[in-house]
Design a protein around this motif. Structure first.
Motif, PDB file in Angstrom:
ATOM      1  N   TYR A 179       0.836  -1.190   0.000  1.00 39.57           N
ATOM      2  CA  TYR A 179       0.000   0.000   0.000  1.00 39.57           C
ATOM      3  C   TYR A 179       0.877   1.249   0.000  1.00 39.57           C
ATOM      4  CZ  TYR A 179       1.023  -0.442   5.014  1.00 39.57           C
ATOM      5  OH  TYR A 179       1.652  -0.589   6.220  1.00 39.57           O
ATOM      6  N   GLU A 180       0.290   2.354  -0.452  1.00 41.82           N
ATOM      7  CA  GLU A 180       0.937   3.660  -0.467  1.00 41.82           C
ATOM      8  C   GLU A 180       0.024   4.648   0.245  1.00 41.82           C
ATOM      9  OE1 GLU A 180       3.866   4.334  -1.861  1.00 41.82           O
ATOM     10  OE2 GLU A 180       4.247   2.674  -3.249  1.00 41.82           O
ATOM     11  N   GLN A 181       0.614   5.562   1.019  1.00 42.90           N
ATOM     12  CA  GLN A 181      -0.166   6.592   1.681  1.00 42.90           C
ATOM     13  C   GLN A 181       0.432   7.963   1.395  1.00 42.90           C
ATOM     14  OE1 GLN A 181      -0.624   4.271   5.724  1.00 42.90           O
ATOM     15  NE2 GLN A 181      -2.199   5.862   5.611  1.00 42.90           N
ATOM     16  N   PRO A 182      -0.376   8.890   0.841  1.00 42.70           N
ATOM     17  CA  PRO A 182       0.123  10.256   0.615  1.00 42.70           C
ATOM     18  C   PRO A 182       0.349  10.955   1.943  1.00 42.70           C
ATOM     19  CG  PRO A 182      -2.226  10.133   0.168  1.00 42.70           C
ATOM     20  CD  PRO A 182      -1.774   8.717   0.412  1.00 42.70           C
ATOM     21  N   CYS A 183       1.384  11.780   2.004  1.00 41.64           N
ATOM     22  CA  CYS A 183       1.803  12.378   3.269  1.00 41.64           C
ATOM     23  C   CYS A 183       2.172  13.851   3.125  1.00 41.64           C
ATOM     24  CB  CYS A 183       3.031  11.646   3.827  1.00 41.64           C
ATOM     25  SG  CYS A 183       2.773   9.915   4.225  1.00 41.64           S
ATOM     26  N   ARG A 184       2.069  14.546   4.238  1.00 41.29           N
ATOM     27  CA  ARG A 184       2.737  15.824   4.417  1.00 41.29           C
ATOM     28  C   ARG A 184       4.074  15.519   5.063  1.00 41.29           C
ATOM     29  NH1 ARG A 184       1.496  20.600   1.971  1.00 41.29           N
ATOM     30  NH2 ARG A 184       2.877  22.177   2.854  1.00 41.29           N
ATOM     31  N   VAL A 185       5.129  16.165   4.604  1.00 41.90           N
ATOM     32  CA  VAL A 185       6.477  15.863   5.082  1.00 41.90           C
ATOM     33  C   VAL A 185       7.136  17.151   5.553  1.00 41.90           C
ATOM     34  CG1 VAL A 185       8.700  14.827   4.532  1.00 41.90           C
ATOM     35  CG2 VAL A 185       6.621  13.982   3.404  1.00 41.90           C
ATOM     36  N   ARG A 186       7.598  17.123   6.795  1.00 44.31           N
ATOM     37  CA  ARG A 186       8.267  18.298   7.365  1.00 44.31           C
ATOM     38  C   ARG A 186       9.524  17.846   8.100  1.00 44.31           C
ATOM     39  NH1 ARG A 186       2.681  19.361   8.402  1.00 44.31           N
ATOM     40  NH2 ARG A 186       1.969  21.301   7.412  1.00 44.31           N
ATOM     41  N   GLY A 187      10.513  18.743   8.153  1.00 45.40           N
ATOM     42  CA  GLY A 187      11.736  18.430   8.868  1.00 45.40           C
ATOM     43  C   GLY A 187      12.905  19.238   8.361  1.00 45.40           C
ATOM     44  N   THR A 188      14.096  18.681   8.525  1.00 44.68           N
ATOM     45  CA  THR A 188      15.310  19.383   8.121  1.00 44.68           C
ATOM     46  C   THR A 188      16.264  18.431   7.415  1.00 44.68           C
ATOM     47  OG1 THR A 188      16.347  18.969  10.274  1.00 44.68           O
ATOM     48  CG2 THR A 188      15.175  21.057  10.001  1.00 44.68           C
ATOM     49  N   ILE A 227      12.375  21.653   5.428  1.00 44.67           N
ATOM     50  CA  ILE A 227      11.497  20.948   4.493  1.00 44.67           C
ATOM     51  C   ILE A 227      10.044  21.078   4.952  1.00 44.67           C
ATOM     52  CG2 ILE A 227      10.907  18.706   3.495  1.00 44.67           C
ATOM     53  CD1 ILE A 227      13.575  19.849   2.545  1.00 44.67           C
ATOM     54  N   ASP A 228       9.189  21.517   4.033  1.00 44.09           N
ATOM     55  CA  ASP A 228       7.741  21.528   4.245  1.00 44.09           C
ATOM     56  C   ASP A 228       7.124  21.161   2.897  1.00 44.09           C
ATOM     57  OD1 ASP A 228       5.120  21.853   4.887  1.00 44.09           O
ATOM     58  OD2 ASP A 228       5.294  23.947   5.545  1.00 44.09           O
ATOM     59  N   GLY A 229       6.946  19.857   2.679  1.00 45.18           N
ATOM     60  CA  GLY A 229       6.563  19.408   1.355  1.00 45.18           C
ATOM     61  C   GLY A 229       5.565  18.267   1.386  1.00 45.18           C
ATOM     62  N   VAL A 230       5.570  17.514   0.311  1.00 42.64           N
ATOM     63  CA  VAL A 230       4.636  16.409   0.127  1.00 42.64           C
ATOM     64  C   VAL A 230       5.429  15.125  -0.076  1.00 42.64           C
ATOM     65  CG1 VAL A 230       2.778  17.826  -0.791  1.00 42.64           C
ATOM     66  CG2 VAL A 230       4.513  16.920  -2.345  1.00 42.64           C
ATOM     67  N   GLY A 231       4.731  14.008  -0.042  1.00 43.44           N
ATOM     68  CA  GLY A 231       5.424  12.745  -0.250  1.00 43.44           C
ATOM     69  C   GLY A 231       4.481  11.574  -0.123  1.00 43.44           C
ATOM     70  N   GLN A 232       5.089  10.430   0.044  1.00 48.39           N
ATOM     71  CA  GLN A 232       4.314   9.203   0.126  1.00 48.39           C
ATOM     72  C   GLN A 232       5.127   8.158   0.885  1.00 48.39           C
ATOM     73  OE1 GLN A 232       2.421   8.603  -3.523  1.00 48.39           O
ATOM     74  NE2 GLN A 232       1.169   6.879  -2.866  1.00 48.39           N
ATOM     75  N   ARG A 233       4.433   7.388   1.721  1.00 49.43           N
ATOM     76  CA  ARG A 233       5.078   6.275   2.415  1.00 49.43           C
ATOM     77  C   ARG A 233       4.465   4.984   1.889  1.00 49.43           C
ATOM     78  NH1 ARG A 233       4.132   2.731   6.663  1.00 49.43           N
ATOM     79  NH2 ARG A 233       5.942   2.181   7.954  1.00 49.43           N
ATOM     80  N   GLY A 234       5.316   4.117   1.381  1.00 49.43           N
ATOM     81  CA  GLY A 234       4.848   2.861   0.826  1.00 49.43           C
ATOM     82  C   GLY A 234       5.433   1.675   1.558  1.00 49.43           C
ATOM     83  N   HIS A 235       4.642   0.613   1.657  1.00 44.66           N
ATOM     84  CA  HIS A 235       5.089  -0.635   2.274  1.00 44.66           C
ATOM     85  C   HIS A 235       4.734  -1.762   1.321  1.00 44.66           C
ATOM     86  CE1 HIS A 235       4.628  -3.708   5.834  1.00 44.66           C
ATOM     87  NE2 HIS A 235       5.703  -3.935   5.100  1.00 44.66           N
ATOM     88  N   GLN A 236       5.752  -2.514   0.875  1.00 40.77           N
ATOM     89  CA  GLN A 236       5.545  -3.625  -0.057  1.00 40.77           C
ATOM     90  C   GLN A 236       6.232  -4.872   0.479  1.00 40.77           C
ATOM     91  OE1 GLN A 236       6.880  -0.584  -1.386  1.00 40.77           O
ATOM     92  NE2 GLN A 236       4.779   0.086  -1.745  1.00 40.77           N
ATOM     93  N   TRP A 237       5.630  -6.027   0.181  1.00 42.32           N
ATOM     94  CA  TRP A 237       6.236  -7.290   0.592  1.00 42.32           C
ATOM     95  C   TRP A 237       5.830  -8.387  -0.391  1.00 42.32           C
ATOM     96  CZ3 TRP A 237       2.311  -4.743   3.049  1.00 42.32           C
ATOM     97  CH2 TRP A 237       1.069  -5.373   3.085  1.00 42.32           C
ATOM     98  N   GLY A 238       6.695  -9.413  -0.493  1.00 43.11           N
ATOM     99  CA  GLY A 238       6.401 -10.532  -1.372  1.00 43.11           C
ATOM    100  C   GLY A 238       7.672 -11.154  -1.907  1.00 43.11           C
ATOM    101  N   ALA A 239       7.493 -12.036  -2.906  1.00 41.89           N
ATOM    102  CA  ALA A 239       8.617 -12.784  -3.489  1.00 41.89           C
ATOM    103  C   ALA A 239       8.546 -12.675  -5.012  1.00 41.89           C
ATOM    104  CB  ALA A 239       8.580 -14.238  -3.040  1.00 41.89           C
ATOM    105  N   PRO A 240       9.102 -11.616  -5.590  1.00 39.38           N
ATOM    106  CA  PRO A 240       9.042 -11.456  -7.049  1.00 39.38           C
ATOM    107  C   PRO A 240       9.874 -12.505  -7.771  1.00 39.38           C
ATOM    108  CG  PRO A 240      10.464  -9.786  -6.079  1.00 39.38           C
ATOM    109  CD  PRO A 240       9.823 -10.511  -4.938  1.00 39.38           C
ATOM    110  N   ASP A 241       9.363 -12.976  -8.904  1.00 40.76           N
ATOM    111  CA  ASP A 241      10.059 -13.953  -9.738  1.00 40.76           C
ATOM    112  C   ASP A 241      10.472 -13.252 -11.032  1.00 40.76           C
ATOM    113  OD1 ASP A 241      11.002 -16.001 -11.272  1.00 40.76           O
ATOM    114  OD2 ASP A 241       9.187 -17.240 -11.165  1.00 40.76           O
ATOM    115  N   TRP A 242      11.745 -12.846 -11.107  1.00 36.47           N
ATOM    116  CA  TRP A 242      12.200 -12.061 -12.254  1.00 36.47           C
ATOM    117  C   TRP A 242      12.383 -12.907 -13.514  1.00 36.47           C
ATOM    118  CZ3 TRP A 242      12.274  -7.018 -13.324  1.00 36.47           C
ATOM    119  CH2 TRP A 242      11.988  -6.156 -12.264  1.00 36.47           C
ATOM    120  N   SER A 243      12.190 -14.212 -13.420  1.00 37.77           N
ATOM    121  CA  SER A 243      12.157 -15.001 -14.649  1.00 37.77           C
ATOM    122  C   SER A 243      10.849 -14.770 -15.398  1.00 37.77           C
ATOM    123  CB  SER A 243      12.308 -16.493 -14.332  1.00 37.77           C
ATOM    124  OG  SER A 243      11.175 -16.998 -13.642  1.00 37.77           O
TER     125      SER A 243
END
Length: 313
Positions: A134-143, A153-169
């Motif tokens: 999943y991905e979640q849009p975010c407000r991002v602040r800091g230095t 920094i006072d901007g925008v962004g996204q936090r994503g979390h992915q999991w699994g076992a990709p088969d590149w064949s």
């Protein structure tokens, strides 16, 4: 759709090809800064990657992998790699991320500004790619510190979390495209090209948009929002996203158009953009072309990521 707080933990499996990672991406166009901090675990080892661009040019790169971890880490705070510290302050709502290297430091707070955009395990793109998340849009602040320079920094962004076992064949390349429009609208798209396929038209894709809720979608007969309230955002899938990309002589993406249809009748969200920062990384048998794009959508200007991971050799 609310997410289970348990999804904020690193996920592990006995499959040696299984991986789990959190990616925090951010941009502050006014400050001229774009960046990505990724931390994950696979095969009993942690890895981390920090990429920071200032003024469109690479300004900070930190990469480390193969750091042993316990068999079942409780949180991302248990992972120590590439100088990254990542903490869940409030599940699916607030997080902190920091990174430290010889050339600079990052210290940021992320706050969700929209609903999660979730790629479920039973979606065709998840089945082909072997990954869900999943991905979640975010407000991002800091230095950020680069040498003696300190950048607020006072901007925008996204936090994503992915999991699994990709088969590149089974996969030729994978695209990840996101767009953030200051909390008003955001989108996420994942497209995978099966091995042997030749073009965008052959890719299996998933996309979703977080956009203002319409009056007919309001639940429980609730009245309209007060004048000073921002409209609630709703996550909707775009079943057949369309992508058009222009590349340079090295095959790196420079221009793109994304069309996201909620249904055959519309509405359609059309984003056009151009790369404003990016780089290429060789990752063994894979090559990553990562870029930040300036997007225009429905009269709004925003920013986001466009990454292409492909097989080489």
């Amino acid at each position: 759709m609310a997410l289970d707080p348990e999804l904020e933990r690193p996920r592990t499996a006995d499959d040696p090809t299984f991986s789990d990672a959190v990616t925090c991406a951010f941009a502050d166009p006014a400050a001229g800064v774009h960046g990505t901090v990724r931390i994950g675990v696979a095969g009993g080892a942690a890895s981390g990657l920090v990429l920071l661009f200032a003024g469109g040019a690479p300004a900070l790169t930190i990469a480390e992998g193969g750091i042993p971890v316990g068999p079942d880490p409780e949180s991302y705070e248990d992972l120590s790699t590439a100088g990254i510290d990542h903490a869940v302050v409030e599940p699916h709502r607030r997080w902190t991320v920091s990174a430290a290297g010889d050339e600079g430091t990052i210290d940021l707070e992320l706050e969700a500004v929209g609903p999660p955009l979730r790629l479920a395990a039973d979606h065709p793109a998840a089945r082909l790619g072997g990954m869900e998340g999943y991905e979640q849009p975010c407000r991002v602040r800091g230095t950020i510190r680069l040498g003696d320079r300190r950048i607020a920094i006072d901007g925008v962004g996204q936090r994503g979390h992915q999991w699994g076992a990709p088969d590149w064949s089974e996969i030729e390349l994978a695209r990840t495209i996101t767009g953030w429009f200051d909390g008003a609208v955001s989108f996420a798209l994942s497209a995978l090209r099966p091995a042997g396929a030749a073009s965008h038209a052959d890719e299996v894709a998933w996309a979703a948009v977080a956009r203002p809720e319409r009056p007919a979608e309001r639940e429980n007969g609730a009245g309209p929002p007060a004048e000073d309230d921002a409209p609630a955002l709703r996550a909707v899938e775009a079943p057949e996203p369309r992508i058009s990309t222009t590349t340079d002589a090295e095959g790196r993406h420079t221009l793109a158009t994304v069309e996201l249809w909620e249904s055959d009748e519309g509405p359609v969200w059309t984003a056009t953009g151009e790369a404003v920062a990016g780089t290429t990384m060789e990752l063994g048998r894979l090559r990553l072309d990562t870029a930040f794009f300036r997007w225009r959508l429905a009269g709004r200007e925003g920013v986001g990521r466009y990454d292409v991971l492909r097989k080489v050799g």
